[in-house]
Design a protein around this motif. Sequence first.
Motif, PDB file in Angstrom:
ATOM      1  N   SER A  53       0.835  -1.193   0.000  1.00  0.00           N
ATOM      2  CA  SER A  53       0.000   0.000   0.000  1.00  0.00           C
ATOM      3  C   SER A  53       0.875   1.250   0.000  1.00  0.00           C
ATOM      4  O   SER A  53       2.050   1.204   0.343  1.00  0.00           O
ATOM      5  CB  SER A  53      -0.962  -0.003   1.184  1.00  0.00           C
ATOM      6  N   ILE A  58      -5.974   4.206   2.544  1.00  0.00           N
ATOM      7  CA  ILE A  58      -7.374   4.202   2.975  1.00  0.00           C
ATOM      8  C   ILE A  58      -8.299   3.688   1.869  1.00  0.00           C
ATOM      9  O   ILE A  58      -9.333   3.082   2.156  1.00  0.00           O
ATOM     10  CB  ILE A  58      -7.813   5.592   3.478  1.00  0.00           C
ATOM     11  N   VAL A  59      -7.921   3.880   0.606  1.00  0.00           N
ATOM     12  CA  VAL A  59      -8.716   3.343  -0.499  1.00  0.00           C
ATOM     13  C   VAL A  59      -8.122   2.041  -1.034  1.00  0.00           C
ATOM     14  O   VAL A  59      -8.824   1.276  -1.689  1.00  0.00           O
ATOM     15  CB  VAL A  59      -8.887   4.355  -1.654  1.00  0.00           C
ATOM     16  N   GLU A  60      -6.840   1.799  -0.769  1.00  0.00           N
ATOM     17  CA  GLU A  60      -6.193   0.574  -1.236  1.00  0.00           C
ATOM     18  C   GLU A  60      -6.459  -0.616  -0.315  1.00  0.00           C
ATOM     19  O   GLU A  60      -6.598  -1.739  -0.779  1.00  0.00           O
ATOM     20  CB  GLU A  60      -4.674   0.797  -1.329  1.00  0.00           C
ATOM     21  N   LYS A  61      -6.534  -0.379   0.972  1.00  0.00           N
ATOM     22  CA  LYS A  61      -6.702  -1.451   1.966  1.00  0.00           C
ATOM     23  C   LYS A  61      -7.748  -1.059   3.011  1.00  0.00           C
ATOM     24  O   LYS A  61      -7.486  -1.079   4.211  1.00  0.00           O
ATOM     25  CB  LYS A  61      -5.364  -1.723   2.675  1.00  0.00           C
ATOM     26  N   PRO A  62      -8.969  -0.698   2.590  1.00  0.00           N
ATOM     27  CA  PRO A  62      -9.951  -0.208   3.567  1.00  0.00           C
ATOM     28  C   PRO A  62     -10.322  -1.229   4.630  1.00  0.00           C
ATOM     29  O   PRO A  62     -10.486  -0.870   5.798  1.00  0.00           O
ATOM     30  CB  PRO A  62     -11.154   0.178   2.704  1.00  0.00           C
ATOM     31  N   LEU A  65      -7.324  -1.592   7.121  1.00  0.00           N
ATOM     32  CA  LEU A  65      -7.234  -0.389   7.941  1.00  0.00           C
ATOM     33  C   LEU A  65      -8.369  -0.335   8.960  1.00  0.00           C
ATOM     34  O   LEU A  65      -8.149  -0.025  10.134  1.00  0.00           O
ATOM     35  CB  LEU A  65      -7.238   0.860   7.062  1.00  0.00           C
ATOM     36  N   ALA A  66      -9.578  -0.663   8.529  1.00  0.00           N
ATOM     37  CA  ALA A  66     -10.723  -0.663   9.448  1.00  0.00           C
ATOM     38  C   ALA A  66     -10.511  -1.654  10.584  1.00  0.00           C
ATOM     39  O   ALA A  66     -10.818  -1.356  11.746  1.00  0.00           O
ATOM     40  CB  ALA A  66     -12.007  -0.984   8.688  1.00  0.00           C
TER      41      ALA A  66
END
Length: 94
Positions: A53, A58-62, A65-66
């Motif tokens: 990443s 945040i858009v590549e591995k949502p 990350l969440a």
Amino acid sequence: MHESEPVIAEGDLSTLSMPVLVVLGDDDEVRFEHAIRMYEALPDGELAILPRSTHGLIVEKPALLAQLIRDFHAPDKNNGVAPIRRTASNEVRA
């Protein structure tokens, strides 16, 4: 903005009393050395480097990350099997 803001010194980070999660990608524009210095300056810091990443994690591995954020905020989180930096009672060693 990257070159002039925000201005936060390591000494400023050392005054924070709340837990802080430092997150970056393994191919991020933020250098590992910089993130590690931030992490080490924080009295109760945690560090996560997400694989495959970039600064756009945040858009590549949502989902990943969440999950990290949920784990970070979990009321029953522990310090693992053999903590070096944190004690079993969640206190950070100096």
